[in-house]
Design an enzyme around this catalytic site. Structure first.
Site, PDB file in Angstrom:
ATOM      1  N   LYS A   1       0.832  -1.214   0.000  1.00 21.45           N
ATOM      2  CA  LYS A   1       0.000   0.000   0.000  1.00 21.45           C
ATOM      3  C   LYS A   1       0.866   1.263   0.000  1.00 21.45           C
ATOM      4  CE  LYS A   1      -2.094  -1.116   3.842  1.00 21.45           C
ATOM      5  NZ  LYS A   1      -1.354  -2.362   4.164  1.00 21.45           N
TER       6      LYS A   1
ATOM      7  N   ARG B   1      -9.686   0.890   9.102  1.00 22.40           N
ATOM      8  CA  ARG B   1      -9.381  -0.491   9.481  1.00 22.40           C
ATOM      9  C   ARG B   1     -10.499  -1.122  10.298  1.00 22.40           C
ATOM     10  NH1 ARG B   1      -3.334   0.330   9.133  1.00 22.40           N
ATOM     11  NH2 ARG B   1      -2.294  -1.621   9.621  1.00 22.40           N
TER      12      ARG B   1
ATOM     13  N   ARG C   1      11.632  -5.871   4.958  1.00 27.19           N
ATOM     14  CA  ARG C   1      11.383  -4.426   4.794  1.00 27.19           C
ATOM     15  C   ARG C   1      12.393  -3.601   5.614  1.00 27.19           C
ATOM     16  NH1 ARG C   1       5.463  -1.912   5.363  1.00 27.19           N
ATOM     17  NH2 ARG C   1       5.452  -2.929   7.402  1.00 27.19           N
TER      18      ARG C   1
ATOM     19  N   ARG D   1      11.323  -2.237  10.979  1.00 25.77           N
ATOM     20  CA  ARG D   1      10.291  -1.805  11.920  1.00 25.77           C
ATOM     21  C   ARG D   1      10.173  -2.820  13.036  1.00 25.77           C
ATOM     22  NH1 ARG D   1       5.004  -0.085   8.539  1.00 25.77           N
ATOM     23  NH2 ARG D   1       4.043  -1.223  10.266  1.00 25.77           N
TER      24      ARG D   1
ATOM     25  N   ARG E   1      -0.805  -9.243  13.274  1.00 26.07           N
ATOM     26  CA  ARG E   1      -1.369  -8.185  12.420  1.00 26.07           C
ATOM     27  C   ARG E   1      -2.230  -8.795  11.309  1.00 26.07           C
ATOM     28  NH1 ARG E   1       4.058  -5.603  10.983  1.00 26.07           N
ATOM     29  NH2 ARG E   1       2.922  -4.205   9.595  1.00 26.07           N
TER      30      ARG E   1
HETATM   31  P1  ADP Z   1       2.293  -1.831   3.194  1.00 25.80           P
HETATM   32  O1  ADP Z   1       2.320  -0.321   3.119  1.00 25.80           O
HETATM   33  O2  ADP Z   1       1.046  -2.407   2.574  1.00 25.80           O
HETATM   34  O3  ADP Z   1       2.538  -2.367   4.576  1.00 25.80           O
HETATM   35  P2  ADP Z   1       4.848  -1.653   1.762  1.00 25.80           P
HETATM   36  O4  ADP Z   1       4.553  -0.812   0.558  1.00 25.80           O
HETATM   37  O5  ADP Z   1       5.625  -1.026   2.870  1.00 25.80           O
HETATM   38  O6  ADP Z   1       3.481  -2.370   2.290  1.00 25.80           O
HETATM   39  O7  ADP Z   1       5.612  -2.965   1.231  1.00 25.80           O
HETATM   40  C1  ADP Z   1       6.070  -3.972   2.151  1.00 25.80           C
HETATM   41  C2  ADP Z   1       7.466  -4.446   1.732  1.00 25.80           C
HETATM   42  O8  ADP Z   1       7.355  -5.151   0.491  1.00 25.80           O
HETATM   43  C3  ADP Z   1       8.473  -3.319   1.482  1.00 25.80           C
HETATM   44  O9  ADP Z   1       9.754  -3.767   1.890  1.00 25.80           O
HETATM   45  C4  ADP Z   1       8.427  -3.098  -0.033  1.00 25.80           C
HETATM   46  O10 ADP Z   1       9.692  -2.655  -0.530  1.00 25.80           O
HETATM   47  C5  ADP Z   1       8.100  -4.502  -0.545  1.00 25.80           C
HETATM   48  N1  ADP Z   1       7.237  -4.497  -1.744  1.00 25.80           N
HETATM   49  C6  ADP Z   1       6.214  -3.644  -2.030  1.00 25.80           C
HETATM   50  N2  ADP Z   1       5.623  -3.978  -3.205  1.00 25.80           N
HETATM   51  C7  ADP Z   1       6.280  -5.074  -3.654  1.00 25.80           C
HETATM   52  C8  ADP Z   1       6.148  -5.921  -4.825  1.00 25.80           C
HETATM   53  N3  ADP Z   1       5.195  -5.687  -5.757  1.00 25.80           N
HETATM   54  N4  ADP Z   1       7.001  -6.962  -4.950  1.00 25.80           N
HETATM   55  C9  ADP Z   1       7.948  -7.207  -4.006  1.00 25.80           C
HETATM   56  N5  ADP Z   1       8.126  -6.458  -2.898  1.00 25.80           N
HETATM   57  C10 ADP Z   1       7.308  -5.407  -2.714  1.00 25.80           C
HETATM   58  P1  AMP Z   2       0.819   0.207   9.232  1.00 30.84           P
HETATM   59  O1  AMP Z   2       1.934   1.200   9.101  1.00 30.84           O
HETATM   60  O2  AMP Z   2      -0.383   0.566   8.403  1.00 30.84           O
HETATM   61  O3  AMP Z   2       1.289  -1.210   9.017  1.00 30.84           O
HETATM   62  O4  AMP Z   2       0.312   0.297  10.752  1.00 30.84           O
HETATM   63  C1  AMP Z   2       1.159  -0.015  11.832  1.00 30.84           C
HETATM   64  C2  AMP Z   2       0.337  -0.114  13.127  1.00 30.84           C
HETATM   65  O5  AMP Z   2      -0.255   1.171  13.420  1.00 30.84           O
HETATM   66  C3  AMP Z   2      -0.829  -1.102  13.093  1.00 30.84           C
HETATM   67  O6  AMP Z   2      -0.438  -2.432  13.373  1.00 30.84           O
HETATM   68  C4  AMP Z   2      -1.759  -0.503  14.168  1.00 30.84           C
HETATM   69  O7  AMP Z   2      -1.273  -0.800  15.462  1.00 30.84           O
HETATM   70  C5  AMP Z   2      -1.568   1.007  13.956  1.00 30.84           C
HETATM   71  N1  AMP Z   2      -2.536   1.568  12.979  1.00 30.84           N
HETATM   72  C6  AMP Z   2      -2.254   2.144  11.773  1.00 30.84           C
HETATM   73  N2  AMP Z   2      -3.369   2.566  11.162  1.00 30.84           N
HETATM   74  C7  AMP Z   2      -4.405   2.252  11.988  1.00 30.84           C
HETATM   75  C8  AMP Z   2      -5.827   2.402  11.911  1.00 30.84           C
HETATM   76  N3  AMP Z   2      -6.421   2.968  10.839  1.00 30.84           N
HETATM   77  N4  AMP Z   2      -6.570   1.944  12.944  1.00 30.84           N
HETATM   78  C9  AMP Z   2      -6.000   1.369  14.027  1.00 30.84           C
HETATM   79  N5  AMP Z   2      -4.675   1.190  14.168  1.00 30.84           N
HETATM   80  C10 AMP Z   2      -3.868   1.617  13.156  1.00 30.84           C
END
Ligand code: ADP
Ligand code: AMP
Length: 222
Positions: free
Chosen positions: A13, A88, A127, A160, A171
């Site tokens: 995302k 969420r 990541r 992270r 999660r």
């Molecule tokens: P989210 O915001 O949904 O948690 P991220 O965009 O941070 O996901 O992506 C999670 C991890 O996967 C990051 O390390 C990113 O570089 C990697 N990633 C994102 N899209 C792809 C893809 N299409 N193929 C492989 N790795 C990806």
């Molecule tokens: P994310 O960066 O989206 O993976 O979110 C990391 C963490 O932040 C999650 O596991 C939740 O603990 C909290 N969080 C982020 N967005 C929300 C939301 N919309 N509602 C509740 N908790 C959230």
């Protein structure tokens, strides 16, 4: 346009949201990023959120909604926004409907990134985020040129704390139990819910999302 990027943790995302935000010229509102910034600054909101985030649980709705209200009030978001990691819960989705309605706006589409759980666990274990500019890398799929250093600003890359396997499993559970049901709300209320396969290279996912959005825009105009 007001878009929701929906999907489990690690679906891509943030990666796709940044690309879309640039293409559409509207900001990405990522509640996870806003919470981590509050944590970094040591604000009371950040302190309140920390235990939930460390455990992989959801932060209470009122905390999240306060942040989103503020972000939507900004000048940058007056033409629209891409919501990433929000809503969420059903309560958050209904509150977003009210907020947008009060501004004469609506959710134009929900873009769902679908990625299998085993891929998510691998992605999140790899990541790395720049501690200075927040750029996101992946040691398996998108490694930086120099290990542990950001290509763009040279900042130190860190994992992270909630990307460890145990918390990722929690999660994913929270996503299935509390977040995935939110899609039914959008289907029930007639908003386009578009599913895109997220388990393929970043440019392919990007092209699929843009294609889907073109179709939504054509329907909106027609
Ligand atoms: P989210 O915001 O949904 O948690 P991220 O965009 O941070 O996901 O992506 C999670 C991890 O996967 C990051 O390390 C990113 O570089 C990697 N990633 C994102 N899209 C792809 C893809 N299409 N193929 C492989 N790795 C990806
Ligand atoms: P994310 O960066 O989206 O993976 O979110 C990391 C963490 O932040 C999650 O596991 C939740 O603990 C909290 N969080 C982020 N967005 C929300 C939301 N919309 N509602 C509740 N908790 C959230």
């Amino acid at each position: 346009m007001n878009l929701i990027l929906f999907g489990p943790p690690g679906a891509g995302k943030g990666t796709q949201g940044a690309l879309l935000a640039e293409r559409l010229g509207i900001p990405r509102i990522a509640t996870g990023d806003l919470l981590r910034e509050a944590l970094r600054q040591g604000t009371p909101l950040g302190q309140q959120a920390r235990a939930y985030m460390d455990a992989g649980d959801l932060v209470p709705d009122d905390v999240i909604l306060g942040m989103v209200r503020e972000a939507l009030d900004s000048e940058a978001a007056r033409r629209g926004a891409i919501f990433d990691g929000f809503p969420r819960t059903l309560a958050q989705a209904e509150a977003l409907d009210d907020l947008l309605r009060a501004m004469g706006r609506d959710v134009d589409a929900v873009l769902v990134l679908e990625v299998p759980d085993d891929v998510i666990v691998k992605r999140l274990s790899g990541r790395r985020t720049c501690s200075r500019c927040s750029a996101v890398y992946n040691i398996y799929f998108d490694p930086p040129r120099t290990a542990d250093a950001c290509d763009r600003c040279g900042g130190v890359l860190v994992a992270r704390p909630d990307d460890n396997e145990e918390t990722v499993r929690r999660r994913l559970e929270v996503f299935r139990e509390q977040t995935e049901p939110v899609l039914a709300h959008y289907q029930r209320t007639g908003r386009p819910v578009i599913r895109v396969a997220g388990d393929r290279p970043v440019p392919e996912v990007q092209a699929a999302l843009e294609h889907a959005l073109d179709a939504v825009a054509r329907k909106t105009v027609a």
